[in-house]
Motif scaffolding. Structure first.
Motif, PDB file in Angstrom:
ATOM      1  N   SER A   1       1.222   3.912  -2.992  1.00  0.00           N
ATOM      2  CA  SER A   1       0.895   5.310  -2.701  1.00  0.00           C
ATOM      3  C   SER A   1       2.056   6.224  -3.081  1.00  0.00           C
ATOM      4  O   SER A   1       1.850   7.317  -3.612  1.00  0.00           O
ATOM      5  CB  SER A   1       0.554   5.490  -1.224  1.00  0.00           C
ATOM      6  N   GLY A   2       3.277   5.779  -2.828  1.00  0.00           N
ATOM      7  CA  GLY A   2       4.456   6.549  -3.229  1.00  0.00           C
ATOM      8  C   GLY A   2       4.579   6.655  -4.735  1.00  0.00           C
ATOM      9  O   GLY A   2       4.896   7.727  -5.276  1.00  0.00           O
ATOM     10  N   VAL A   3       4.302   5.574  -5.430  1.00  0.00           N
ATOM     11  CA  VAL A   3       4.334   5.586  -6.895  1.00  0.00           C
ATOM     12  C   VAL A   3       3.269   6.541  -7.424  1.00  0.00           C
ATOM     13  O   VAL A   3       3.524   7.316  -8.355  1.00  0.00           O
ATOM     14  CB  VAL A   3       4.129   4.156  -7.462  1.00  0.00           C
TER      15      VAL A   3
ATOM     16  N   TYR B   1       0.835  -1.210   0.000  1.00  0.00           N
ATOM     17  CA  TYR B   1       0.000   0.000   0.000  1.00  0.00           C
ATOM     18  C   TYR B   1       0.867   1.256   0.000  1.00  0.00           C
ATOM     19  O   TYR B   1       0.628   2.186  -0.775  1.00  0.00           O
ATOM     20  CB  TYR B   1      -0.931  -0.028   1.220  1.00  0.00           C
ATOM     21  N   PHE B   2       1.875   1.286   0.858  1.00  0.00           N
ATOM     22  CA  PHE B   2       2.739   2.466   0.926  1.00  0.00           C
ATOM     23  C   PHE B   2       3.577   2.634  -0.336  1.00  0.00           C
ATOM     24  O   PHE B   2       3.775   3.747  -0.814  1.00  0.00           O
ATOM     25  CB  PHE B   2       3.632   2.421   2.172  1.00  0.00           C
ATOM     26  N   ILE B   3       4.045   1.538  -0.897  1.00  0.00           N
ATOM     27  CA  ILE B   3       4.821   1.618  -2.141  1.00  0.00           C
ATOM     28  C   ILE B   3       3.932   2.150  -3.273  1.00  0.00           C
ATOM     29  O   ILE B   3       4.337   3.060  -4.009  1.00  0.00           O
ATOM     30  CB  ILE B   3       5.438   0.248  -2.492  1.00  0.00           C
TER      31      ILE B   3
ATOM     32  N   LYS C   1       3.145  14.027  -9.286  1.00  0.00           N
ATOM     33  CA  LYS C   1       4.045  15.170  -9.090  1.00  0.00           C
ATOM     34  C   LYS C   1       5.026  15.356 -10.237  1.00  0.00           C
ATOM     35  O   LYS C   1       5.290  16.481 -10.656  1.00  0.00           O
ATOM     36  CB  LYS C   1       4.800  14.975  -7.774  1.00  0.00           C
TER      37      LYS C   1
ATOM     38  N   TRP D   1       1.977   9.180  -5.870  1.00  0.00           N
ATOM     39  CA  TRP D   1       2.431  10.542  -5.592  1.00  0.00           C
ATOM     40  C   TRP D   1       3.490  10.963  -6.615  1.00  0.00           C
ATOM     41  O   TRP D   1       3.423  12.054  -7.166  1.00  0.00           O
ATOM     42  CB  TRP D   1       2.999  10.644  -4.180  1.00  0.00           C
ATOM     43  N   TYR D   2       4.465  10.106  -6.873  1.00  0.00           N
ATOM     44  CA  TYR D   2       5.530  10.419  -7.827  1.00  0.00           C
ATOM     45  C   TYR D   2       4.957  10.651  -9.221  1.00  0.00           C
ATOM     46  O   TYR D   2       5.349  11.588  -9.922  1.00  0.00           O
ATOM     47  CB  TYR D   2       6.553   9.275  -7.863  1.00  0.00           C
TER      48      TYR D   2
END
Length: 174
Positions: free
Chosen positions: A81-83, A77-79, A89, A85-86
């Motif tokens: 979510s980071g992808v 989930y965190f990975i 952005k 966001w990246y």
């Protein structure tokens, strides 16, 4: 004719112009590409699936029985979510429209931004030709140039403005 917008509300004006952009580019011979939107949806749905699996495992098998799986799911989930966001952005970067023109083998990216309190629609046109040459231009559109005093978008004026910007970019020598 569409309904009028409050020309003193930058958000309403930007939304109305955003809605008109695909129509304008279609009239100019561009076919919209949905690759960025599709990628964003795939990442978003993947996040939702991971969260759903986590919930179902916890509900059906009990928290103590699935702790190892939950750790993996939380990490995923965190990975993801980071992808996501990246991607938003740095890859999508406020691109409002992406399209291709088969006649002249061009790809166009149209970006826009608005500044609070200023009646200016800030745009960026990025045109990539078939041989890989990239030309771009940043142009501000004053809102009163395409909206009348009653708040109606004058679509032909907006079309002519976009067409002129593309012609200016194409005639530019880099």
């Amino acid at each position: 004719m569409s309904k009028p917008v409050n020309v003193y509300s930058i958000g309403e004006v930007a939304q109305r112009l955003d809605d008109e952009v695909p129509i304008v580019f279609h009239r100019l011979g561009y076919k919209q590409s949905f690759k960025l939107i599709d990628t964003k949806l795939i990442i978003g749905y993947s996040i939702a699936v991971v969260a759903g699996i986590s919930f179902v495992l916890d509900k059906k098998l009990g928290h103590n029985n699935v702790i190892q799986y939950q750790r993996l799911l939380v990490a995923a989930y965190f990975i993801l979510s980071g992808v996501f966001w990246y991607f938003k952005k740095f890859i999508e970067k406020s691109i409002l429209y992406t399209g291709t023109n088969k006649e002249n083998n061009q790809t166009i990216n149209f970006k826009r931004d608005i500044k609070d309190g200023k009646p200016i629609y800030q745009t960026s046109f990025i045109i990539k030709s078939k041989d890989g040459e990239v030309k771009s231009s940043e142009v501000n559109l004053e809102i009163n140039k395409v909206f009348n005093e009653n708040g109606y978008l004058q679509t032909d004026l907006f079309f002519q403005w976009v067409k002129k910007q593309i012609e200016n970019i194409e005639s530019k020598k880099d």
